[in-house]
Design a protein around this motif. Sequence first.
Motif, short mmCIF file in Angstrom:
data_model
loop_
_atom_site.label_atom_id
_atom_site.label_comp_id
_atom_site.label_asym_id
_atom_site.label_seq_id
_atom_site.Cartn_x
_atom_site.Cartn_y
_atom_site.Cartn_z
N ARG A 1 -11.01 2.22 -0.96
CA ARG A 1 -10.08 2.35 0.17
C ARG A 1 -9.77 0.98 0.76
O ARG A 1 -10.65 0.13 0.84
N GLU A 2 -8.55 0.80 1.16
CA GLU A 2 -8.05 -0.45 1.73
C GLU A 2 -8.05 -1.59 0.68
O GLU A 2 -7.98 -2.76 1.04
N GLY A 3 -8.08 -1.21 -0.58
CA GLY A 3 -8.21 -2.21 -1.64
C GLY A 3 -6.98 -3.06 -1.90
O GLY A 3 -7.03 -4.00 -2.70
N SER A 4 -5.88 -2.78 -1.23
CA SER A 4 -4.66 -3.57 -1.50
C SER A 4 -4.82 -5.04 -1.12
O SER A 4 -4.21 -5.92 -1.75
N GLU B 1 0.78 4.67 -4.07
CA GLU B 1 1.26 3.28 -4.24
C GLU B 1 2.43 3.21 -5.21
O GLU B 1 3.30 2.36 -5.07
N THR C 1 -2.25 7.87 1.73
CA THR C 1 -3.52 7.94 0.98
C THR C 1 -4.41 9.05 1.54
O THR C 1 -5.00 9.83 0.78
N SER D 1 0.87 -1.18 0.00
CA SER D 1 0.00 0.00 0.00
C SER D 1 0.90 1.22 0.00
O SER D 1 2.12 1.11 0.08
N ALA D 2 0.26 2.37 -0.03
CA ALA D 2 1.00 3.62 0.13
C ALA D 2 1.62 3.66 1.53
O ALA D 2 1.11 3.02 2.46
N PHE E 1 -4.33 -1.86 -4.74
CA PHE E 1 -5.34 -0.79 -4.79
C PHE E 1 -5.57 -0.21 -6.19
O PHE E 1 -6.49 0.56 -6.40
N1 ASP Z 1 -3.49 2.94 0.28
C1 ASP Z 1 -4.88 2.62 0.11
C2 ASP Z 1 -5.66 3.03 1.33
O1 ASP Z 1 -5.07 3.45 2.31
C3 ASP Z 1 -5.10 1.18 -0.20
C4 ASP Z 1 -4.75 0.26 0.93
O2 ASP Z 1 -4.06 0.64 1.87
O3 ASP Z 1 -5.16 -0.90 0.89
O4 ASP Z 1 -6.85 2.95 1.31
#
Ligand code: ASP
Length: 414
Positions: free
Chosen positions: A196-199, A121, A44, A38-39, A182
């Motif tokens: 969001r959180e798609g990684s 990312e 993000t 992820s970032a 992501f």
């Molecule tokens: N960097 C993105 C986020 O914070 C994707 C991820 O972390 O999964 O939503």
Amino acid sequence: MIKVFKFGGASIKDVQSIRNVGEILQKYDADSLVIIFSAIGKVTNMLEEVVEAYVLQNEKAVLALRKVKDFHSAILNDLLAETHPIYDVVNNLFVEIEWVLEEEPNQDYAYDYDQIVSIGEFLSTQIMSAYLQQIGFKNSWQDARNLIRTDNTYRNAKIDWEITTDLISNSIKEKHTITQGFIGCTSENFTTTLGREGSDFTAAILAYCLDAKEVVIWKDVPGMMNADPKVFEQAQLLNQVSFDDAIELAFFGAKVMHPKTIQPLKKKTIPLQIKSFLHPLNEGTIIKEGVSNANIPSFIVKENQILISISEVNLAFIVENHMSQIFSILAKNRVGVNLMQNSAISFSICVDNDNHKIPQLIEDLKVFFEVLCDKNLSLFTLRYYTKESVEQFLHDKNVVLEQRSRNTLQLIAR
Ligand code: ASP
Ligand code: MG
């Protein structure tokens, strides 16, 4: 067989954390790995601030971007020598954002969002790839846009599985591949994001397409807990969780992984391990077929909910054609429903209170219906509830709505 590893932002939030990830990966040097990052840290969120300011044409966009740059520079300066080519790579990525900022915002907020936020990312994977190379962990950096094909639903892009499977199986050749979580790409070569959180979902997609042996999500928690330890003192680690329970828990807000992650893994029965990058020798949680933890109640909270009650202006009954009208308005506004309930004259839905979607949704509903809203609510889900767990849970809650099925109790409360 390939293992897919995913490291979230917290695992690489500073130089010390990045070095820790390096040490973990060196222990797996002999394995074939696809590694997804992820970032870095909260980048993000920082990039979201850039987007917010940019769409309002506020000069704060440049300042917000400055923060992101300084943050990455500070890490790089500690990590790699000034003469390393990574500095140019990173600069060029920031130039991409600056180009966007020079243009007028697009009509489509979500499109602008993806073009800017995705850079987080690209930065993290470039930096990680360079750093790992430096410490002797050979790897090849891949652009996720050449791997993950999506439609153009920006901010929540849908995967084209057929093309994605082809792209992935033709592109992953090296022993250690690094790519972005992501991120996807449309057939017209526009960058998309998966939500969001798609990684985590990216990790599952790669595992599915490569028939991986397993997925490991490395986190700052010991694994999947039956409750958020910050909220519940007695939270306990779940050693084994079935795919179905994991889907339910994630869907209702267990933040340990993105809810879309499990389906592709379940289809191919690829186990998912959730492990702590702080204690890499501990087993953590394994999500797989054929296990059950129906004896442990799980508590999940989803915050920032809004309860929308919809009725006919003249208190007429809510009948089928109203339902279909309500659902098509929801679909048009891309709003998912977390819980719903109806009475004779009203229909209530509980949804995430997303500022970019809900005002329009309400406006559209008001064309046909009387609409009442109740904000600042939380949705509580108790999976495998018992009489005691319900009592313990309910005593300090101001419950607005309650719903029970055999395994799950849900409450909307303030
Ligand atoms: N960097 C993105 C986020 O914070 C994707 C991820 O972390 O999964 O939503
Ligand atoms: Mg993140």
